[in-house]
Scaffold this active site. Sequence first.
Site, PDB file in Angstrom:
ATOM      1  N   LYS A   1       7.609   5.337  -4.603  1.00 39.90           N
ATOM      2  CA  LYS A   1       7.713   5.094  -3.158  1.00 39.90           C
ATOM      3  C   LYS A   1       8.219   3.673  -2.872  1.00 39.90           C
ATOM      4  CE  LYS A   1       3.332   5.772  -2.262  1.00 39.90           C
ATOM      5  NZ  LYS A   1       2.794   5.933  -3.628  1.00 39.90           N
TER       6      LYS A   1
ATOM      7  N   ARG B   1      -2.857   7.702   3.923  1.00 46.21           N
ATOM      8  CA  ARG B   1      -3.371   8.207   2.652  1.00 46.21           C
ATOM      9  C   ARG B   1      -4.577   9.120   2.843  1.00 46.21           C
ATOM     10  NH1 ARG B   1      -1.419   3.341  -0.578  1.00 46.21           N
ATOM     11  NH2 ARG B   1      -1.597   3.932  -2.751  1.00 46.21           N
TER      12      ARG B   1
ATOM     13  N   ARG C   1       4.331  -0.890 -15.605  1.00 42.83           N
ATOM     14  CA  ARG C   1       4.935  -1.451 -14.393  1.00 42.83           C
ATOM     15  C   ARG C   1       4.626  -2.952 -14.269  1.00 42.83           C
ATOM     16  NH1 ARG C   1       3.761   1.238  -8.547  1.00 42.83           N
ATOM     17  NH2 ARG C   1       1.703   0.317  -8.684  1.00 42.83           N
TER      18      ARG C   1
ATOM     19  N   ARG D   1      -0.248  -5.814 -12.039  1.00 41.10           N
ATOM     20  CA  ARG D   1      -1.277  -5.717 -11.007  1.00 41.10           C
ATOM     21  C   ARG D   1      -2.624  -5.329 -11.638  1.00 41.10           C
ATOM     22  NH1 ARG D   1       1.390  -1.875  -6.457  1.00 41.10           N
ATOM     23  NH2 ARG D   1      -0.732  -1.072  -6.526  1.00 41.10           N
TER      24      ARG D   1
ATOM     25  N   ARG E   1      -7.336   5.696  -9.729  1.00 34.97           N
ATOM     26  CA  ARG E   1      -6.424   5.769  -8.576  1.00 34.97           C
ATOM     27  C   ARG E   1      -5.840   7.172  -8.440  1.00 34.97           C
ATOM     28  NH1 ARG E   1      -2.174   1.451  -9.649  1.00 34.97           N
ATOM     29  NH2 ARG E   1      -1.407   1.857  -7.555  1.00 34.97           N
TER      30      ARG E   1
END
Length: 214
Positions: free
Chosen positions: A13, A87, A126, A161, A172
């Site tokens: 996204k 969400r 990531r 992160r 998550r």
Amino acid sequence: MNVLFMGPPGSGKGTQSKLLRDRFDMEHLSTGDILREAIAQKTEVGMRAKGYMDKGEYVPDAVVIDLIRARLSSLAGKGFILDGFPRTVPQAQALDQVLSELNLQLNGVFFFDVKKDVLVNRLSSRRTCRNCNRIVSADMVSNGKLEDCTVTSKPCNFYQRNDDLPEVITKRIQVYQEQTTPVIDYYKSNPNFLTVDAAMPADQVFQIIIGKLK
Ligand code: AMP
């Protein structure tokens, strides 16, 4: 043009939002980025959100709804991309309310569909720039040759992160499945809804999005 991107963490996204923002000069509204900025600036909202985010849990609805309401109200006609909001179903209902108050509509609602194993791989490798929020894979950082940061004009300052660490990733994805899957159903009847196979390379996903928006 106003667009909504939905999908699990790691589905692309953020990457697609930045591509679309740069192509059409739109406002990229990522609740995750807004909250991380609030944490970096040690604001009250940031301090409240941090505990939830580090554990991979959702920040309370009222907090993110207020943030998005304020941002949407100050756009002055600029098109926007919603990335990571709504969400939960109460957030989706609140968004409908805000859009109707501001007389705005969504021209595209995209659901980024990706299987769990691909997500886990993507999230664990990531890396994110602290300044411009660019997202790349750890391989790309070690290979070098990346464009300079769009904020500092120097090489990006990449980090991993807290919530991209393996123990948080599983949480998550679980929270997403429990709380955000109903939001997909909420939007399925929207005439501008489209499911995109987001396991494809980013440039191909982008072409599909552009094609639909045209
Ligand atoms: P993201 O950058 O979109 O992956 O978001 C990172 C984290 O910020 C999430 O795991 C949540 O803790 C929090 N967050 C972002 N957007 C929302 C939202 N719409 N509702 C609740 N929490 C959110």
